[in-house]
Design a protein around this motif. Structure first.
Motif, PDB file in Angstrom:
ATOM      1  N   VAL A 152      12.924   4.402 -11.605  1.00  0.00           N
ATOM      2  CA  VAL A 152      12.625   4.063 -10.212  1.00  0.00           C
ATOM      3  C   VAL A 152      13.201   2.698  -9.857  1.00  0.00           C
ATOM      4  O   VAL A 152      13.106   1.745 -10.635  1.00  0.00           O
ATOM      5  N   SER A 153      13.801   2.622  -8.674  1.00  0.00           N
ATOM      6  CA  SER A 153      14.134   1.327  -8.085  1.00  0.00           C
ATOM      7  C   SER A 153      13.230   1.121  -6.879  1.00  0.00           C
ATOM      8  O   SER A 153      12.765   2.093  -6.269  1.00  0.00           O
ATOM      9  N   VAL A 154      12.978  -0.129  -6.543  1.00  0.00           N
ATOM     10  CA  VAL A 154      12.159  -0.432  -5.380  1.00  0.00           C
ATOM     11  C   VAL A 154      13.042  -1.072  -4.322  1.00  0.00           C
ATOM     12  O   VAL A 154      13.797  -2.004  -4.591  1.00  0.00           O
ATOM     13  N   ASP A 155      12.964  -0.541  -3.118  1.00  0.00           N
ATOM     14  CA  ASP A 155      13.740  -1.006  -1.969  1.00  0.00           C
ATOM     15  C   ASP A 155      12.852  -1.946  -1.165  1.00  0.00           C
ATOM     16  O   ASP A 155      11.961  -1.491  -0.436  1.00  0.00           O
ATOM     17  N   THR A 156      13.063  -3.252  -1.318  1.00  0.00           N
ATOM     18  CA  THR A 156      12.201  -4.216  -0.637  1.00  0.00           C
ATOM     19  C   THR A 156      12.931  -5.531  -0.434  1.00  0.00           C
ATOM     20  O   THR A 156      13.826  -5.893  -1.202  1.00  0.00           O
ATOM     21  N   ARG A 198       0.823  -1.206   0.000  1.00  0.00           N
ATOM     22  CA  ARG A 198       0.000   0.000   0.000  1.00  0.00           C
ATOM     23  C   ARG A 198       0.857   1.257   0.000  1.00  0.00           C
ATOM     24  O   ARG A 198       0.542   2.245  -0.686  1.00  0.00           O
ATOM     25  N   ARG A 199       1.946   1.220   0.724  1.00  0.00           N
ATOM     26  CA  ARG A 199       2.817   2.390   0.807  1.00  0.00           C
ATOM     27  C   ARG A 199       3.597   2.640  -0.488  1.00  0.00           C
ATOM     28  O   ARG A 199       3.667   3.769  -0.971  1.00  0.00           O
ATOM     29  N   GLY A 200       4.214   1.585  -1.004  1.00  0.00           N
ATOM     30  CA  GLY A 200       5.224   1.795  -2.029  1.00  0.00           C
ATOM     31  C   GLY A 200       4.774   1.747  -3.471  1.00  0.00           C
ATOM     32  O   GLY A 200       5.222   2.558  -4.296  1.00  0.00           O
ATOM     33  N   VAL A 201       3.901   0.796  -3.820  1.00  0.00           N
ATOM     34  CA  VAL A 201       3.596   0.570  -5.233  1.00  0.00           C
ATOM     35  C   VAL A 201       2.936   1.777  -5.899  1.00  0.00           C
ATOM     36  O   VAL A 201       3.304   2.132  -7.033  1.00  0.00           O
ATOM     37  N   PRO A 202       1.980   2.470  -5.258  1.00  0.00           N
ATOM     38  CA  PRO A 202       1.408   3.647  -5.919  1.00  0.00           C
ATOM     39  C   PRO A 202       2.446   4.736  -6.199  1.00  0.00           C
ATOM     40  O   PRO A 202       2.337   5.448  -7.210  1.00  0.00           O
ATOM     41  N   VAL A 203       3.450   4.858  -5.347  1.00  0.00           N
ATOM     42  CA  VAL A 203       4.499   5.852  -5.569  1.00  0.00           C
ATOM     43  C   VAL A 203       5.357   5.438  -6.758  1.00  0.00           C
ATOM     44  O   VAL A 203       5.700   6.268  -7.612  1.00  0.00           O
ATOM     45  N   VAL A 204       5.695   4.157  -6.836  1.00  0.00           N
ATOM     46  CA  VAL A 204       6.451   3.660  -7.989  1.00  0.00           C
ATOM     47  C   VAL A 204       5.677   3.936  -9.274  1.00  0.00           C
ATOM     48  O   VAL A 204       6.230   4.452 -10.261  1.00  0.00           O
ATOM     49  N   ARG A 205       4.395   3.610  -9.280  1.00  0.00           N
ATOM     50  CA  ARG A 205       3.582   3.774 -10.489  1.00  0.00           C
ATOM     51  C   ARG A 205       3.506   5.247 -10.899  1.00  0.00           C
ATOM     52  O   ARG A 205       3.656   5.580 -12.090  1.00  0.00           O
ATOM     53  N   VAL A 232       6.367  -7.767  -3.317  1.00  0.00           N
ATOM     54  CA  VAL A 232       6.456  -6.321  -3.507  1.00  0.00           C
ATOM     55  C   VAL A 232       7.323  -6.011  -4.722  1.00  0.00           C
ATOM     56  O   VAL A 232       6.998  -5.139  -5.541  1.00  0.00           O
ATOM     57  N   ALA A 233       8.427  -6.734  -4.870  1.00  0.00           N
ATOM     58  CA  ALA A 233       9.290  -6.534  -6.033  1.00  0.00           C
ATOM     59  C   ALA A 233       8.520  -6.784  -7.328  1.00  0.00           C
ATOM     60  O   ALA A 233       8.599  -5.997  -8.283  1.00  0.00           O
ATOM     61  N   ALA A 234       7.765  -7.889  -7.374  1.00  0.00           N
ATOM     62  CA  ALA A 234       7.023  -8.220  -8.589  1.00  0.00           C
ATOM     63  C   ALA A 234       5.974  -7.173  -8.910  1.00  0.00           C
ATOM     64  O   ALA A 234       5.824  -6.760 -10.075  1.00  0.00           O
ATOM     65  N   ARG A 235       5.242  -6.716  -7.899  1.00  0.00           N
ATOM     66  CA  ARG A 235       4.218  -5.690  -8.140  1.00  0.00           C
ATOM     67  C   ARG A 235       4.853  -4.381  -8.560  1.00  0.00           C
ATOM     68  O   ARG A 235       4.323  -3.652  -9.415  1.00  0.00           O
ATOM     69  N   ALA A 236       5.997  -4.053  -7.980  1.00  0.00           N
ATOM     70  CA  ALA A 236       6.683  -2.812  -8.342  1.00  0.00           C
ATOM     71  C   ALA A 236       7.208  -2.883  -9.775  1.00  0.00           C
ATOM     72  O   ALA A 236       7.144  -1.898 -10.521  1.00  0.00           O
ATOM     73  N   ILE A 237       7.736  -4.038 -10.175  1.00  0.00           N
ATOM     74  CA  ILE A 237       8.192  -4.212 -11.558  1.00  0.00           C
ATOM     75  C   ILE A 237       7.015  -4.035 -12.509  1.00  0.00           C
ATOM     76  O   ILE A 237       7.107  -3.353 -13.541  1.00  0.00           O
ATOM     77  N   VAL A 244      14.793 -14.011  -5.649  1.00  0.00           N
ATOM     78  CA  VAL A 244      15.667 -14.160  -6.817  1.00  0.00           C
ATOM     79  C   VAL A 244      14.892 -14.688  -8.022  1.00  0.00           C
ATOM     80  O   VAL A 244      15.031 -14.139  -9.132  1.00  0.00           O
ATOM     81  N   PRO A 245      14.044 -15.726  -7.887  1.00  0.00           N
ATOM     82  CA  PRO A 245      13.235 -16.130  -9.041  1.00  0.00           C
ATOM     83  C   PRO A 245      12.337 -15.011  -9.567  1.00  0.00           C
ATOM     84  O   PRO A 245      12.158 -14.875 -10.787  1.00  0.00           O
ATOM     85  N   ALA A 246      11.774 -14.189  -8.664  1.00  0.00           N
ATOM     86  CA  ALA A 246      10.907 -13.095  -9.096  1.00  0.00           C
ATOM     87  C   ALA A 246      11.678 -12.059  -9.896  1.00  0.00           C
ATOM     88  O   ALA A 246      11.201 -11.551 -10.921  1.00  0.00           O
ATOM     89  N   VAL A 247      12.883 -11.737  -9.447  1.00  0.00           N
ATOM     90  CA  VAL A 247      13.703 -10.759 -10.165  1.00  0.00           C
ATOM     91  C   VAL A 247      14.164 -11.343 -11.494  1.00  0.00           C
ATOM     92  O   VAL A 247      14.168 -10.649 -12.527  1.00  0.00           O
TER      93      VAL A 247
END
Length: 265
Positions: A75-79, A59-66, A84-89, A109-112
């Motif tokens: 943008v990089s995501v710190d997580t 809730r905090r991070g993904v809307p800001v990334v978008r 969270v990484a997958a949703r941010a990507i 690692v698989p998600a990245v």
């Protein structure tokens, strides 16, 4: 790399950019001040911090990334969470910055690898609540290099191409002030791993230790920005790929001067 902490409890600026609109505005200001990319995080990793749950971090991070990527910001995501990484990507993040180096979440690692983005592998020995007890080294530079080499090998083996990996010595994470200073002095050894190096030491405790007054009282976090800029220049001159900071303009100037001096030698 400019920092946007979408958290109420980060050590440096907790709560200042906690709502989405303010965080996005701050990210745009960082770019205007000279940031090449903006690192968005929804979970504090300061010493002693407890973890937030997954839904709250999303809730905090993904809307800001978008919102920032919609404005053309890199943008990089710190997580430390794969979800969270997958949703941010999916929201447009161009890089994943995991302070655990893929150790906190086996799915990271698989998600990245599936996301096809670069991955920052930080040196890490445990979660924030007890990491200070893990700051035991005989040869901090040698041990950090060796442990990062193992992480790089593991992540390449799990499907992330080596050219997508960035390493980070993890200043302040399971490190005392003397360890952090030795790692800054030993950046050449880190570069021997053959991967770009991210140096993230903005306003950290070891700078407060160096700048303490005669009574041993360190300056507040924002009183360490000049020292952060100085270290940024040292890191840039030593060949760091990027520095991660809260106050961008002074560091951007320091990095430009360091590059000019390096080019003149």
């Amino acid at each position: 790399m400019g920092v946007v902490n979408v958290t109420p409890d980060s050590f440096s600026d907790g709560g200042r950019w906690f709502d989405t609109t303010t965080a996005v505005t701050h990210g745009l200001d960082l770019v205007a001040g000279g940031a090449d990319l903006v690192d968005v995080g929804g979970e504090s990793t300061r010493p002693g911090a407890t973890r937030v749950d997954e839904d709250e971090e999303l809730r905090r991070g993904v809307p800001v990334v978008r919102a920032l990527t919609a404005e053309g910001v890199v943008v990089s995501v710190d997580t430390m969470r794969a979800s969270v990484a997958a949703r941010a990507i999916d929201a447009g993040a161009a890089l994943v910055n995991d302070v655990s180096g893929g150790l906190a979440d086996p799915a990271m690692v698989p998600a990245v690898a599936a996301g096809g983005v670069p991955f920052v592998v930080m040196h890490w020995r445990g979660f924030s609540h007890d990491m200070n007890s893990r700051a035991v080294y005989g040869d901090v530079v040698g041990e950090v290099v060796a442990e990062l080499a193992l992480r790089v090998e593991a992540e390449v083996g799990a499907g992330i191409p080596p050219e997508r990996l960035v390493i980070d010595p993890g200043l302040g994470f399971a490190k005392r002030a003397e360890h952090d200073l030795s790692l800054v002095a030993g950046l050449g050894a880190l570069r021997s791993l053959g991967r770009p190096v991210l140096v993230a030491r903005s306003r950290k405790r070891f700078l407060g230790h160096v700048l303490s007054d005669p009574e041993g009282v360190p300056p507040p976090a924002e009183g360490r920005d000049a020292a952060t800029a100085a270290l940024s220049a040292i890191a840039a001159y030593a060949g760091a790929w990027a520095v991660r900071v809260h106050d961008v303009p002074a560091t951007a100037d320091a990095v430009r001067v360091a590059h000019a001096i390096a080019s003149a030698t």
